[in-house]
Design a protein around this motif. Structure first.
Motif, mmCIF file in Angstrom:
data_model
loop_
_atom_site.group_PDB
_atom_site.id
_atom_site.type_symbol
_atom_site.label_atom_id
_atom_site.label_comp_id
_atom_site.label_asym_id
_atom_site.label_seq_id
_atom_site.Cartn_x
_atom_site.Cartn_y
_atom_site.Cartn_z
ATOM 1 N N ILE A 280 0.832 -1.201 0.000
ATOM 2 C CA ILE A 280 0.000 0.000 0.000
ATOM 3 C C ILE A 280 0.870 1.256 0.000
ATOM 4 N N ARG A 281 1.959 1.241 0.774
ATOM 5 C CA ARG A 281 2.882 2.383 0.792
ATOM 6 C C ARG A 281 3.453 2.635 -0.598
ATOM 7 N N ARG B 186 2.129 1.744 -3.500
ATOM 8 C CA ARG B 186 1.073 2.244 -4.382
ATOM 9 C C ARG B 186 0.787 3.717 -4.122
ATOM 10 N N ASP B 187 0.806 4.105 -2.860
ATOM 11 C CA ASP B 187 0.543 5.502 -2.507
ATOM 12 C C ASP B 187 1.588 6.444 -3.111
ATOM 13 N N ARG C 202 -0.279 6.295 -12.793
ATOM 14 C CA ARG C 202 -1.557 5.575 -12.784
ATOM 15 C C ARG C 202 -2.230 5.619 -14.158
ATOM 16 N N GLY D 284 -9.202 4.120 -5.243
ATOM 17 C CA GLY D 284 -7.948 4.520 -4.606
ATOM 18 C C GLY D 284 -6.746 4.289 -5.500
ATOM 19 N N THR D 285 -5.762 3.614 -4.946
ATOM 20 C CA THR D 285 -4.505 3.406 -5.671
ATOM 21 C C THR D 285 -4.429 2.042 -6.361
#
Length: 196
Positions: free
Chosen positions: A16-17, A19-20, A27, A58-59
């Motif tokens: 997740i980090r 992707r953020d 994207r 989201g991501t």
């Protein structure tokens, strides 16, 4: 790390980090690349096909252009609906385009078309599945609630984890109830067979 739950939690946080940290430009490139690979799908997609997919949030690797490309083939597109209460199998409904989506549970956009019940996934030729990562055996790491593992028990079509290129890993910690993916779809690598 010997505790599978702790290993999954740590891996989720790292993914997740990462992707953020992606930019909007990154994207957009991912989104277009995923759609370009559709012609190489492991099962030909056309008017006689049923494809289960999802609207990314989201991501997650963006699925908008991929959904549009699937619809252009004339295939019947089904999208999931998360029912209230504890995690249970997803219900599926006919997707009638981006204008026929409404806010649903967890901030997801869900279809407003005809509902077909949880077993509709068993009639799909391809099922695109959100994932944080997948390994070369087909073990998928999701968000942890188990909606998809409950939903895919009766699926017979190709199960495709949609991930970034660096999210196809040598090993993902798994559990006995995890439903293995048969393919990964990545922006650069396209469709990649798993588990064999």
């Amino acid at each position: 790390m010997s505790d599978p739950a702790a290993a999954k939690k740590a891996l989720r946080a790292d993914l997740i980090r990462r992707r953020d940290a992606l930019s909007d430009g990154d994207r957009a490139q991912v989104s277009a690349a995923l759609a370009r690979h559709l012609g190489d799908a492991p099962v030909a997609i056309g008017p006689d096909s049923t494809v289960c997919a999802y609207v990314s949030i989201g991501t997650e690797p963006p699925t908008g252009p991929l959904l549009a490309a699937i619809a252009e083939t004339g295939a019947r597109v089904l999208l999931p609906i998360s029912l209230p209460g504890t995690p249970s199998p997803l219900e599926w409904a006919v997707a009638d385009g981006p204008d026929a989506l409404a806010p649903g549970r967890f901030g997801l956009l869900e279809p407003t078309g005809e509902r077909l019940g949880p077993d509709a996934v068993s009639r799909a030729d391809l099922v695109f599945v959100p994932a944080l990562a997948v390994d070369t055996r087909g073990v998928r790491l999701g968000r942890g609630a188990g909606f998809y593992d409950r939903s895919l028990v009766g699926a017979r079509g190709a199960l495709i984890a949609v991930v970034h290129d660096d999210e196809v890993l040598p090993h993902v910690p798994g559990d006995a109830h995890d439903i293995p993916m048969t393919w990964a779809l990545t922006p650069t690598g396209g469709f990649r067979s798993l588990g064999g």
